[in-house]
Each structure stands twice: as structure tokens, then as C-alpha cells.
Design an enzyme around this catalytic site. Structure first.
Site, PDB file in Angstrom:
ATOM      1  N   HIS A 200      -1.025   3.460   1.989  1.00 27.20           N
ATOM      2  CA  HIS A 200      -0.405   2.266   1.409  1.00 27.20           C
ATOM      3  C   HIS A 200       0.813   2.604   0.568  1.00 27.20           C
ATOM      4  CE1 HIS A 200      -4.122   0.480   2.905  1.00 27.20           C
ATOM      5  NE2 HIS A 200      -3.340  -0.557   3.096  1.00 27.20           N
ATOM      6  N   ARG A 307      -0.217  -9.138   1.667  1.00 24.75           N
ATOM      7  CA  ARG A 307      -1.260  -8.247   1.131  1.00 24.75           C
ATOM      8  C   ARG A 307      -1.563  -8.685  -0.299  1.00 24.75           C
ATOM      9  NH1 ARG A 307       1.520  -4.158   4.496  1.00 24.75           N
ATOM     10  NH2 ARG A 307      -0.035  -3.082   5.733  1.00 24.75           N
ATOM     11  N   ARG A 344      -3.867 -12.664   3.274  1.00 24.53           N
ATOM     12  CA  ARG A 344      -5.009 -11.794   3.535  1.00 24.53           C
ATOM     13  C   ARG A 344      -5.820 -11.677   2.244  1.00 24.53           C
ATOM     14  NH1 ARG A 344      -4.852  -5.933   5.185  1.00 24.53           N
ATOM     15  NH2 ARG A 344      -3.787  -5.531   3.254  1.00 24.53           N
ATOM     16  N   GLU A 444      -9.632  -4.550  12.949  1.00 25.43           N
ATOM     17  CA  GLU A 444      -9.178  -3.224  12.529  1.00 25.43           C
ATOM     18  C   GLU A 444     -10.312  -2.206  12.472  1.00 25.43           C
ATOM     19  OE1 GLU A 444      -7.191  -3.599   8.738  1.00 25.43           O
ATOM     20  OE2 GLU A 444      -8.663  -4.987   7.961  1.00 25.43           O
ATOM     21  N   ASN A 467      -3.149   0.100  11.670  1.00 27.57           N
ATOM     22  CA  ASN A 467      -3.244   1.243  10.748  1.00 27.57           C
ATOM     23  C   ASN A 467      -4.701   1.667  10.588  1.00 27.57           C
ATOM     24  OD1 ASN A 467      -0.586   0.617  10.380  1.00 27.57           O
ATOM     25  ND2 ASN A 467      -0.898  -0.442   8.440  1.00 27.57           N
ATOM     26  N   ASP A 468      -5.553   0.674  10.374  1.00 24.04           N
ATOM     27  CA  ASP A 468      -6.973   0.998  10.221  1.00 24.04           C
ATOM     28  C   ASP A 468      -7.647   1.201  11.559  1.00 24.04           C
ATOM     29  OD1 ASP A 468      -7.487   1.235   7.465  1.00 24.04           O
ATOM     30  OD2 ASP A 468      -7.130  -0.913   7.250  1.00 24.04           O
ATOM     31  N   ARG A 478      -6.240   7.923   6.907  1.00 16.28           N
ATOM     32  CA  ARG A 478      -4.795   7.679   7.079  1.00 16.28           C
ATOM     33  C   ARG A 478      -3.973   8.153   5.889  1.00 16.28           C
ATOM     34  NH1 ARG A 478      -4.879   1.032   6.582  1.00 16.28           N
ATOM     35  NH2 ARG A 478      -2.761   1.123   5.787  1.00 16.28           N
ATOM     36  N   CYS A 515      -0.270  -6.562  13.085  1.00 11.70           N
ATOM     37  CA  CYS A 515       0.398  -6.523  11.785  1.00 11.70           C
ATOM     38  C   CYS A 515       0.380  -5.116  11.177  1.00 11.70           C
ATOM     39  CB  CYS A 515      -0.202  -7.535  10.812  1.00 11.70           C
ATOM     40  SG  CYS A 515      -1.918  -7.206  10.419  1.00 11.70           S
TER      41      CYS A 515
HETATM   42  C1  PEP Z   1      -3.707  -2.397   9.035  1.00 11.57           C
HETATM   43  O1  PEP Z   1      -4.761  -1.833   8.769  1.00 11.57           O
HETATM   44  O2  PEP Z   1      -3.047  -2.161  10.073  1.00 11.57           O
HETATM   45  C2  PEP Z   1      -3.149  -3.401   8.121  1.00 11.57           C
HETATM   46  C3  PEP Z   1      -2.111  -4.122   8.462  1.00 11.57           C
HETATM   47  O3  PEP Z   1      -3.688  -3.528   6.880  1.00 11.57           O
HETATM   48  P1  PEP Z   1      -3.497  -2.444   5.716  1.00 11.57           P
HETATM   49  O4  PEP Z   1      -2.394  -1.511   6.144  1.00 11.57           O
HETATM   50  O5  PEP Z   1      -3.152  -3.165   4.472  1.00 11.57           O
HETATM   51  O6  PEP Z   1      -4.818  -1.773   5.669  1.00 11.57           O
HETATM   52 MG    MG Z   2      -6.047  -2.595   7.227  1.00 13.86          MG
END
Ligand code: PEP
Ligand code: MG
Length: 583
Positions: A200, A307, A344, A444, A467-468, A478, A515
Site C-alpha cells: 500500500h 479506499r 470500499r 480478491e 493485488n490481493d 505483496r 481495480c
Molecule cells: C486489490 O487488492 O487489488 C485492491 C484493489 O485493493 P487493495 O490494493 O487496497 O488491497
Molecule cells: Mg485488496
């Protein structure tokens, strides 16, 4: 001597400037450079704070009741001795005089050094003394903060103009919300020892459009305060003490990048559709309400991911109440002028620590722990407060609720039950909201992707958090630079999972977006189009870069070639299929 350090490129561009080292403890206190000529006054502040703590300790010692445990007196004596040792003030005073660090920053820098030395000591008794030193230093910091003149607001944090040239932050690690605090200070670059491409902190750095390299391992030890640095955010390189020739080459690259950005602006007002006229929706990811202004300006047709947890992560503040949250959500809704806004619900935990809501249940620090909706469901009152605030904002525009990290039916059922409860509560209060507010789920967790019909049947829209999804499918943290090389969006398992989610959602006629960071990476645009994606949500700084790719793409051609990519599990075979797809 010129040398280069290598890390993970997270935010492109070239930055040239002087290193400003920020210690971990220093992130918690104000840090700024004092004006030349004010060194003596600053040194006096530090000495006054020492004196104040000496008096406090003496008073405490004197006031000890007769039956107080003996250890109490011994403990205060030890603290008194640590304070009286001239070595504790010596180095901070030198830092104030030679580097013009403010008193609190100078003291925390010394404290960090001392704690590091103590961490290497084996002897348990001596190790324990580290805690005493920390406590004494914290008392002095408290006394410093109490001195009116030193009570600095965030706006008085070190700023580039204090350094006289562009400043580049170098730190062991920076928490996402600390990164956000730097937003107002226009630093030209960031380097950290830790971090991964989609941590993040990296996401926030990217959102600030500031060149950044993370995971540079020993950067904060090898770079000295005031060193000249070049950050190549595209290739993950940090050049320390560059010579004149290197500097002029990088300046040229900087200039080329500026020209390219200018040229991209021409795309702002064109329609977003492919060569074969497939309309594509570009939405924005935001961390702060005010980001919505730029999102609209750059042509986003909605906010695909707000977020909201960044409202909850400020260490210094209590959690925002319903009214405060409502105002923030409403601000985004108003700024978006009727366009959809996916708020979210709070996603704290893992690398996003919660602020100072003292008696709340702890969030997990592991990505597999108590995070996102898992945490919200353990704190139903906080969750209901957030849901009511979002619902109230829905009376003013298209606010929508988006739930992160769902995997189990019982979590879905409980979440939907609480949404209904929040509606009832507002109804009873007579407050306005949209009773038909849309509710979406983030996909995710691989388990969710594998039982997608459960989600299709219960939600109005889906958004894939790549991402997750990548983190959990490939079992790699990550935010951990040690496994960053295994974070592979091209892994056949990921591509097949993505195809399957998009395909099922399209067949069921339920909107689906991506996203995660993949959506904002222009090198992935054609691949995602080939996988059938039509809704992309990304940080606004990426919108035009992705749009440029879309305008050149032919979806029917990409779709006809995606089968070969999905089938290929051998690397050579996949490389060939991908080359054909992208050629
Ligand atoms: C993701 O996990 O791809 C996402 C958009 O949420 P975050 O990056 O805030 O976990
Ligand atoms: Mg996520």
C-alpha cells in the site's frame, strides 16, 4: 564516489535531489530543518526539556509513598542516571548545530542509533536497559512537545524548500498513511529499504506521481543525509552521488518524460473506445476525497475504488464518527457530479495499521489475518457507523457500497444483514438515503473466484482486486521484498482465474471491473482487453496512459488470440502466445 543501488520500481519518473533520512521514530515526531542562526535556541529547547524531565523525576522520587515497592525507587534512579549522562544529549546537540535538525528529530535519531546498538547485545540485563533509555527519551520528547513553540503542525514538517533543493525521502520503511502525510510536502522522490510493488505504501507513492523505489534493502544505511541522489522510478535504480555526466543524461530523460506527459493531455476529451468501437469504461482509484477533482478532470467516469480506510489510519486522531465520515463521502459524491462512487468499506490490517481507536480489537498484521471485512464483522458498531455514513451520502448521488475480502457465505450473509440494519436505523431516524443503493463485492481471494455464482447471485457488481488475488493465489506477501520476484501477474493460474471471473460475470450480465494495479499498467491493457475486460479502475495518473493503449487496440483480434495464451503453461509457449497477442 558514485554508486548505484537496485530495488523495486514502483512509481515511474526520474527524481534528482538531496537525501533526507527519516528514522522510524522520527516519523512519529515533527521533523524539519531549523533556520540558520537559530541553532542555539533549538539546543536550549532540548536542554530545557532535559531539565524539566530531571525535575519531574526528582519530584516523583520524593513523592514516593513510604510503602512503595523498592523497585520503584530503583527504577526512578536508573532513569535519573540515564538522563544525567551527558552522552544522551551530546549527539542530538551536535545534530542540531551541524545539520540544523529540530530538537525532537535530533533526539529520535540518536535514540534509534542507541536502540540499534542495544539490539546487538546478548546480555539480557543490558538489553533490558534499552527500554529504560527509550522511556527516558520519550519523556524528553513529551516535554519538547509541551513547549509551545515546538508544537508543530503537519504543515510544518520538513519541506523541500527547507532543504534548499529538491528533497528525496530515504527511510527504512514508510507506513501508507505516513506516505499520505508527505503528500502535502511535495517531495521529489522516495527510497525505502522494505516494500513490494503492490504494497500500500507503493500504491500511495504511485498515486502521488512521485518517482519511488522500494525494497532497496540497505538504502537507509548506505545513503547519508544530504547525499545527492537520482531515482529512476522506471527501472528501480537509485544512483548515489552521481557525476556531472550522469546528471545531465538523467535531466534529459526527465525533460522527455515531461514532454510525453504534456502530449498525453490531448487525449483527455476523446471517447474511450477501441479501434473496433468497443466502448471501455475508465474509472479512478482514490485514497482521499479531494483526489476526485483530478479524476474527473482526466476523464474518469466514476470512482471505481475509494479506499475509505485512509480516513481511519491517521495515528494521531481518533476514528472518524458517522458525521465526519458522511461529510467525506458526500464530498466525493458531490465532486463526482452524479457519477458512480464505489466506497470500499474499511480495509485495515496487514500492511495498513489502524489509527488510535484505543479499545478496539487489534487488526491482524499478517495478510492472512484479521483484515478488511473480517475485521469489520468483529466490530459491528464501527461497521454500522460506516454503512450509515455511506448510505446517507447516497442521498446526494451515486454512492455505492463495495466490500473487500469476502470469501465465505456466512460473511456475505452477515454483511448484507448489517447493511439492512443500517438502513432500518436511518429509516427510524428519518434520515435520507437511497434504499436501492448498489452493493458490490471485491473478488480478491481465490476461494471467491472459484465459487463466483455465490457472489453473482447476491451482489449488484463485482470488482477484481488483482493485488490481493495475486498475493493469495501465489501465496506471497505483496509487501515483502524478499518474495517480490514471485509476484507474477502473468502466471497462467492468474490469467486463467481472471478470464474465468470476467467470463462468468459477463455471461450473467453483472458488471465487473478490475481495480488492482494491473488495470493501471499500460503494458497490461491489451492483455486485459483480450481477457474480456471492459471496466478498468486505476489511479488517475494512469488514466491517459491506459487510454492511449485502448485507442490503439482491436478487441476482436485480441479475443481471437487469448485462447492460446490461456492454454500455454510452459514459459516458452506462453511467451510466444503473448508476443503474438501483443504484436
Ligand atoms: C486489490 O487488492 O487489488 C485492491 C484493489 O485493493 P487493495 O490494493 O487496497 O488491497
Ligand atoms: Mg485488496
Amino acid at each position: 564516489m558514485t554508486f548505484a543501488l537496485h530495488g523495486i520500481a514502483v512509481s515511474k519518473g526520474i527524481a534528482i535531489g538531496k537525501a533526507v533520512l527519516i528514522s522510524r521514530a522520527a516519523l512519529e515526531v515533527s521533523h524539519y530543518l531549523i533556520e540558520a542562526g537559530k541553532e542555539d535556541a533549538e539546543a536550549k529547547k532540548l536542554l530545557d526539556a532535559f531539565e524539566q524531565v530531571r525535575l519531574e523525576l526528582a519530584q516523583l522520587r520524593q513523592g514516593l509513598p513510604k510503602d512503595a515497592p523498592q523497585e520503584m525507587a530503583a527504577f526512578l534512579d536508573v532513569h535519573g542516571m540515564i538522563l544525567a549522562d551527558p552522552a544522551l544529549a551530546e549527539k542530538p546537540l551536535k545534530l542540531i548545530r551541524t545539520q540544523r535538525l529540530n530538537a525532537a528529530w535530533a533526539l529520535t535519531t540518536e535514540l534509534n542509533d542507541l536502540l540499534e546498538q542495544f539490539s546487538e547485545i546478548e546480555d539480557a540485563y543490558l538489553k533490558e536497559r534499552a527500554n529504560d533509555i527509550r522511556q527516558v527519551a520519550e519523556r524528553v520528547l513529551k516535554a519538547l512537545n509541551a513547549q509551545k513553540k515546538d508544537a508543530l503542525s503537519d504543515s510544518e514538517l520538513l519541506s523541500p524548500s527547507d532543504v534548499g533543493v529538491d528533497a528525496i525521502i530515504v527511510a527504512h520503511d514508510i507506513a501508507p498513511h505516513d506516505m499520505l502525510r508527505f503528500k502535502e510536502h511535495a517531495f521529489t522522490g522516495f527510497v525505502t529499504d522494505l516494500g513490494g510493488k503492490t504494497s500500500h505504501t507503493a500504491i500511495v507513492a504511485r498515486s502521488m506521481e512521485i518517482p519511488a523505489v522500494v525494497g532497496v534493502r540497505h538504502a537507509s544505511e548506505m545513503i547519508r543525509h544530504g547525499d545527492w541522489l537520482v531515482i529512476d522510478g522506471e527501472h528501480g535504480v537509485v544512483v548515489v552521488a552521481p557525476d556531472e555526466q550522469l546528471l545531465s543524461e538523467y535531466r534529459l530523460l526527465q525533460e522527455q518524460a515531461t514532454q510525453e506527459t504534456r502530449k498525453l493531455q490531448e487525449l483527455k476529451h476523446s471517447r474511450t473506445s477501441t479501434v473496433d468501437h468497443v466502448a471501455i469504461e475508465l474509472l479512478a482509484n482514490i485514497e482521499l476525497p479531494e483526489d476526485a477533482t483530478q479524476a474527473v478532470e482526466l476523464g474518469a467516469i466514476g470512482v471505481g475504488l475509494f479506499r475509505s480506510e485512509f480516513l481511519f489510519m491517521d495515528r494521531k486522531q481518533a476514528l472518524p464518527d458517522e458525521e465526519q465520515q458522511y461529510q467525506e463521502y458526500r464530498r466525493v459524491v458531490d465532486l463526482m457530479h452524479g457519477l458512480p462512487v464505489n466506497i470500499r468499506t474499511i480495509d485495515v490490517g496487514a500492511d495498513k495499521a489502524l489509527g488510535s481507536g484505543s479499545d478496539l480489537s487489534e487488526t491482524g498484521t499478517s495478510p492472512l489475518g484479521l483484515r478488511a471485512i473480517r475485521w469489520s464483522l468483529t466490530e459491528p458498531e464501527i461497521f454500522l457507523t460506516q454503512l450509515r455514513a455511506i448510505l446517507r451520502a447516497s442521498a446526494h448521488g451515486q454512492a455505492r457500497i463495495m466490500i473487500p475480502m469476502l470469501a465465505h457465505v456466512k460473511e456475505i450473509d452477515e454483511t448484507l444483514r448489517l447493511i439492512e440494519k443500517a438502513k432500518q436505523q436511518l429509516h427510524q431516524r428519518g434520515q435520507a438515503f437511497n434504499p436501492n443503493i448498489q452493493v458490490g463485492a471485491m473478488i480478491e481471494i481465490p476461494a471467491a473466484a472459484l465459487v463466483l455464482p455465490l457472489f453473482i447471485n447476491r451482489f449488484d457488481f463485482l470488482s477484481i482486486g488483482t493485488n490481493d488475488l495475486i498475493q493469495y493465489t501465489l501465496a506471497i506477501d505483496r509487501a515483502d521484498h524478499a518474495v517480490a520476484h514471485l509476484y507474477d501477474p502473468y502466471h497462467p493460474a492468474i490469467l486463467n482465474l481472471l478470464f474465468s471471473i470476467i467470463d462468468q460475470a459477463k455471461r450473467a450480465n453483472i458488471p465487473v471491473a478490475v481495480c488492482g494495479e494491473m488495470a493501471g499498467d499500460p503494458s497490461m491493457t491489451r492483455l486485459l482487453l483480450g481477457l474480456g475486460l471492459t471496466d478498468f479502475s486505476m489511479h488517475f495518473s494512469q488514466l491517459l496512459l491506459v487510454k492511449r493503449e485502448i485507442l490503439k487496440a482491436d478487441v476482436s483480434l485480441l479475443r481471437s488470440r487469448i485462447g492460446a495464451v490461456l492454454k500455454a503453461i510452459e514459459p516458452a509457449e506462453q511467451a510466444e502466445a503473448l508476443e503474438k497477442l501483443l504484436s
